[in-house]
Design a protein around this motif. Structure first.
Motif, PDB file in Angstrom:
ATOM      1  N   ALA A  85       0.813  -1.212   0.000  1.00  0.00           N
ATOM      2  CA  ALA A  85       0.000   0.000   0.000  1.00  0.00           C
ATOM      3  C   ALA A  85       0.849   1.265   0.000  1.00  0.00           C
ATOM      4  O   ALA A  85       0.588   2.207  -0.762  1.00  0.00           O
ATOM      5  N   LEU A  86       1.866   1.321   0.849  1.00  0.00           N
ATOM      6  CA  LEU A  86       2.693   2.524   0.914  1.00  0.00           C
ATOM      7  C   LEU A  86       3.501   2.703  -0.369  1.00  0.00           C
ATOM      8  O   LEU A  86       3.700   3.841  -0.828  1.00  0.00           O
ATOM      9  N   ALA A  87       3.946   1.613  -0.960  1.00  0.00           N
ATOM     10  CA  ALA A  87       4.671   1.708  -2.228  1.00  0.00           C
ATOM     11  C   ALA A  87       3.742   2.201  -3.339  1.00  0.00           C
ATOM     12  O   ALA A  87       4.142   3.008  -4.188  1.00  0.00           O
ATOM     13  N   VAL A 121      -8.601   2.683  -0.476  1.00  0.00           N
ATOM     14  CA  VAL A 121      -9.900   1.997  -0.526  1.00  0.00           C
ATOM     15  C   VAL A 121      -9.748   0.638   0.134  1.00  0.00           C
ATOM     16  O   VAL A 121      -8.725  -0.040  -0.042  1.00  0.00           O
ATOM     17  N   LEU A 122     -10.744   0.225   0.892  1.00  0.00           N
ATOM     18  CA  LEU A 122     -10.788  -1.124   1.460  1.00  0.00           C
ATOM     19  C   LEU A 122     -11.796  -1.969   0.689  1.00  0.00           C
ATOM     20  O   LEU A 122     -12.851  -1.472   0.284  1.00  0.00           O
ATOM     21  N   ILE A 123     -11.468  -3.246   0.475  1.00  0.00           N
ATOM     22  CA  ILE A 123     -12.372  -4.142  -0.246  1.00  0.00           C
ATOM     23  C   ILE A 123     -12.612  -5.414   0.566  1.00  0.00           C
ATOM     24  O   ILE A 123     -11.779  -5.828   1.374  1.00  0.00           O
ATOM     25  N   LYS A 124     -13.733  -6.007   0.343  1.00  0.00           N
ATOM     26  CA  LYS A 124     -14.178  -7.171   1.103  1.00  0.00           C
ATOM     27  C   LYS A 124     -13.336  -8.402   0.784  1.00  0.00           C
ATOM     28  O   LYS A 124     -12.901  -8.590  -0.357  1.00  0.00           O
ATOM     29  N   ASP A 125     -13.159  -9.247   1.785  1.00  0.00           N
ATOM     30  CA  ASP A 125     -12.318 -10.434   1.609  1.00  0.00           C
ATOM     31  C   ASP A 125     -13.062 -11.581   0.926  1.00  0.00           C
ATOM     32  O   ASP A 125     -13.058 -12.715   1.386  1.00  0.00           O
ATOM     33  N   ASN A 126     -13.734 -11.279  -0.154  1.00  0.00           N
ATOM     34  CA  ASN A 126     -14.182 -12.308  -1.093  1.00  0.00           C
ATOM     35  C   ASN A 126     -13.895 -11.856  -2.521  1.00  0.00           C
ATOM     36  O   ASN A 126     -14.424 -12.424  -3.470  1.00  0.00           O
ATOM     37  N   LEU A 156     -12.787  -5.593 -11.064  1.00  0.00           N
ATOM     38  CA  LEU A 156     -13.148  -4.357 -10.372  1.00  0.00           C
ATOM     39  C   LEU A 156     -11.944  -3.787  -9.621  1.00  0.00           C
ATOM     40  O   LEU A 156     -11.810  -2.559  -9.488  1.00  0.00           O
ATOM     41  N   VAL A 157     -11.064  -4.661  -9.118  1.00  0.00           N
ATOM     42  CA  VAL A 157      -9.852  -4.187  -8.446  1.00  0.00           C
ATOM     43  C   VAL A 157      -8.905  -3.567  -9.465  1.00  0.00           C
ATOM     44  O   VAL A 157      -8.302  -2.512  -9.221  1.00  0.00           O
ATOM     45  N   ALA A 158      -8.789  -4.205 -10.613  1.00  0.00           N
ATOM     46  CA  ALA A 158      -7.967  -3.632 -11.686  1.00  0.00           C
ATOM     47  C   ALA A 158      -8.497  -2.262 -12.090  1.00  0.00           C
ATOM     48  O   ALA A 158      -7.719  -1.326 -12.341  1.00  0.00           O
ATOM     49  N   ALA A 159      -9.827  -2.115 -12.130  1.00  0.00           N
ATOM     50  CA  ALA A 159     -10.420  -0.830 -12.489  1.00  0.00           C
ATOM     51  C   ALA A 159     -10.135   0.228 -11.430  1.00  0.00           C
ATOM     52  O   ALA A 159      -9.856   1.393 -11.754  1.00  0.00           O
ATOM     53  N   LEU A 160     -10.192  -0.164 -10.161  1.00  0.00           N
ATOM     54  CA  LEU A 160      -9.881   0.780  -9.093  1.00  0.00           C
ATOM     55  C   LEU A 160      -8.431   1.250  -9.189  1.00  0.00           C
ATOM     56  O   LEU A 160      -8.137   2.447  -9.064  1.00  0.00           O
ATOM     57  N   ARG A 161      -7.531   0.305  -9.425  1.00  0.00           N
ATOM     58  CA  ARG A 161      -6.123   0.681  -9.528  1.00  0.00           C
ATOM     59  C   ARG A 161      -5.876   1.558 -10.755  1.00  0.00           C
ATOM     60  O   ARG A 161      -5.088   2.507 -10.696  1.00  0.00           O
ATOM     61  N   ILE A 201      -5.720   3.332  -4.123  1.00  0.00           N
ATOM     62  CA  ILE A 201      -4.773   2.477  -3.416  1.00  0.00           C
ATOM     63  C   ILE A 201      -5.578   1.410  -2.691  1.00  0.00           C
ATOM     64  O   ILE A 201      -6.478   1.732  -1.904  1.00  0.00           O
ATOM     65  N   ILE A 202      -5.294   0.152  -2.952  1.00  0.00           N
ATOM     66  CA  ILE A 202      -5.969  -0.930  -2.238  1.00  0.00           C
ATOM     67  C   ILE A 202      -5.287  -1.063  -0.879  1.00  0.00           C
ATOM     68  O   ILE A 202      -4.197  -1.617  -0.752  1.00  0.00           O
ATOM     69  N   LEU A 203      -5.941  -0.533   0.152  1.00  0.00           N
ATOM     70  CA  LEU A 203      -5.347  -0.492   1.486  1.00  0.00           C
ATOM     71  C   LEU A 203      -5.338  -1.863   2.145  1.00  0.00           C
ATOM     72  O   LEU A 203      -4.405  -2.203   2.878  1.00  0.00           O
ATOM     73  N   GLY A 204      -6.372  -2.657   1.887  1.00  0.00           N
ATOM     74  CA  GLY A 204      -6.442  -3.986   2.490  1.00  0.00           C
ATOM     75  C   GLY A 204      -7.786  -4.615   2.245  1.00  0.00           C
ATOM     76  O   GLY A 204      -8.606  -4.132   1.457  1.00  0.00           O
ATOM     77  N   LYS A 205      -8.006  -5.739   2.941  1.00  0.00           N
ATOM     78  CA  LYS A 205      -9.227  -6.525   2.811  1.00  0.00           C
ATOM     79  C   LYS A 205     -10.016  -6.441   4.121  1.00  0.00           C
ATOM     80  O   LYS A 205      -9.439  -6.401   5.209  1.00  0.00           O
TER      81      LYS A 205
END
Length: 554
Positions: free
Chosen positions: A102-104, A127-132, A158-163, A168-172
């Motif tokens: 995330a920091l990188a 952004v945080l995303i659900k663990d599924n 959808l994650v590729a679209a967010l990036r 930033i995908i912070l976590g799950k």
């Protein structure tokens, strides 16, 4: 994904650790994690030097644009807040895993900003995303220890679209294990991998499910916005009980590829945020995801709005005809009914014509819906497990794993839904086809479509659900009904927005409409939100204060 009636550590170390924080890692058994004693401290003061608490996307984007804040600073601020509130303090347990990159990612996006290469409003926003949902390099487990080492090789679309949009995908985030499709007596918000998510408004109350972690985390300002998933209520219920805006889009509007499924008929990801504008901005990024072979997305391209924020105007309710489902299936509760009365008055004051209506088919699709979910869960899960290279490949193997690890996986509740689904055959069976047609007809054509046409309505409103109930690992959830079920089963959009509270517990008003009416629902919800400003920030109370009786003089 579904929320169904019972029918059926130092900061730097945390920032760099990608491991899940399971109950066992805290020296607890799975059963203990669902029944901790009440926390003694009522206040959890956390420094906020960058002003991220309750900050919306527009405020954060402005600070980034003006150079008052960098993405790296913003990301670290959220990581610090996760350390203080999720791992320590009230121990919300809403974040199941942090992204070690995330920091990188934030540093790269800062460099792009400095070079003038901006990707859009989400550039540098955590952004945080659900663990599924598949997101490299993290695990995707649906909260199950059976998938605790399952690391998909590619991002979900959808994650590729967010990036691509600069997020930033912070976590799950934690969730009700297997998206709440495991037991007839489940405790929402609990997973064997993540423990029990707490409601930040009152820690002994349910955060609802299955997107409990996303709901609690965004309510507590552990990220700017988050992504949940829903089959029937798993965005709207946790959003309502955590004081958020939650949107379940029309099925197919957002790609479902790379998501551990329950139902091809009803599943969809969607945004969860602290404001309607933030939910709409996040939706803009999510709808850009590639369909990835999703059959339900075939018709979506013709119906997507170019910008879901464009129609957010304070006067959007003027002239609208709104049907109020006064027999919504949510049980009587005094503060809820008072908030509903005020909400209806607000809609009318905003220029809407509100008509009390009844859904003729209400409650009639439940049995057929459950049959559909059993069939589709087995089919969809086994497809996902095989396509993603998961360590388990069949539902029978999952059931056997849980039985072999009953001390952790089955310590709180059973796996009746899994066992019933395992007995189902292929989707070609008449039993499945008949149930699917019946559920869609009763909820859609003879349900929402019929009532909209009969009364010439633009949308429907109902209470999303009641106030958060107390957690009960012995008896399971004390679910008090929902007003969004027809939209979920029909595959139509629904949205909840804060409308008030019951002694500090948030209450949500649900808006529902025909398929592909997301833009209209967001506009109506925005106009309502601007007039009410009903969202309150969480206070992390151990429990609600008891009102003692006045002393009686002798």
């Amino acid at each position: 994904m579904p929320f169904l009636p019972r029918f059926a550590a130092p900061t730097l170390t945390l920032a760099l650790c990608a491991c899940a924080i399971a109950p066992q890692a805290r020296g607890q058994t799975a059963a203990e994690s669902a029944s901790e004693p009440a926390i003694a401290a009522a206040a959890f003061a956390v420094a906020d030097p960058h002003g991220i608490v309750e900050a919306d996307l527009a405020q954060l984007e402005r600070r980034l644009r003006e150079g008052k804040l960098s993405s790296a600073q913003l990301t670290q601020a959220y990581l610090d807040r996760i350390a203080a509130l999720d791992r320590s303090g009230p121990q919300l347990r809403s974040v199941i895993e942090l992204n070690p990159e995330a920091l990188a990612e934030a540093a790269r996006l800062d460099a792009e900003r400095k070079a003038g290469a901006l990707r859009g409003p989400l550039h540098g926003i955590p952004v945080l995303i659900k663990d599924n949902i598949d997101a490299t390099p993290m695990v995707n487990s649906a909260g199950s220890l059976a998938l605790a080492e399952h690391r998909p090789k590619a991002d979900a679309p959808l994650v590729a679209a967010l990036r691509k949009a600069g997020a930033i995908i912070l976590g799950k985030t934690n969730l009700s294990e297997w998206a709440n499709f495991r037991s007839i007596q489940s405790t929402s918000g609990w997973s064997a991998r993540g423990g029990l998510t707490r409601n930040p408004y009152a820690l002994d109350r349910s955060a609802c499910g299955s997107s409990s972690g996303t709901g609690a985390a965004i309510a507590a300002s552990l990220a700017a916005v988050g992504v949940g998933t829903e089959t029937d209520g798993s965005i709207l219920c946790p959003a309502a009980m955590n004081g958020l805006v939650g949107l379940k889009p029309s099925v197919g509007l957002i790609s479902r590829s790379g998501i551990i499924p329950i139902s091809a008929s009803q599943d969809t990801p969607g945004p969860m945020a602290r404001s309607v504008a933030d939910a709409a901005a996040l939706l803009n990024a999510l709808v850009a995801a590639e369909a990835g072979g999703d059959a339900a997305a075939g018709d979506a391209a013709r119906h997507r709005a170019s910008d879901y924020t464009a129609g957010l105007k304070p006067d959007a309710l003027k002239g609208a005809r709104i049907g109020f489902l006064h027999e919504s299936g949510v049980g009587y509760q005094r503060e809820l009914n008072a908030s509903l009365d005020r909400a209806i008055a607000t809609l009318r004051a905003a220029g809407a014509e509100v008509i009390e209506v009844e859904l003729a088919t209400a409650g009639q699709w439940g049995e057929a819906e459950y049959e559909v979910l059993l069939y589709e869960f087995k089919d969809g899960l086994e497809r996902y497990l095989n396509d993603s290279g998961a360590p388990l490949r069949t539902l029978d193997q999952l059931i056997a794993y849980n039985q072999a690890h009953a001390d952790t996986e089955l310590a709180v509740f059973g796996q009746e839904h899994l066992e019933r689904a395992a007995r189902k055959g292929p989707l070609s069976e008449p039993g499945y086809r008949d149930a699917a047609a019946k559920a869609r007809r009763l909820a859609g054509a003879e349900g929402i479509d019929a009532i909209l046409a009969k009364h010439r309505l633009d949308a429907l409103v109902a209470p999303a659900t009641g106030p958060a109930f107390t957690r009960d690992p012995v008896n399971g959830d004390h679910f008090n009904g929902a007003g969004y079920g027809a939209a979920a089963v029909a595959g139509y959009p629904s949205l909840t927005v804060p409308m008030g509270d019951a002694r500090g517990l948030p209450l949500g008003l649900a808006f529902m409409g025909p398929k592909w009416s997301e833009a209209k629902l967001l506009a109506y919800a925005y106009a309502f939100e601007q007039r009410t400003q009903a969202r309150i920030a969480p206070r992390f109370l151990p429990t609600l204060p008891v009102v003692e009786a006045a002393a009686v003089a002798p």
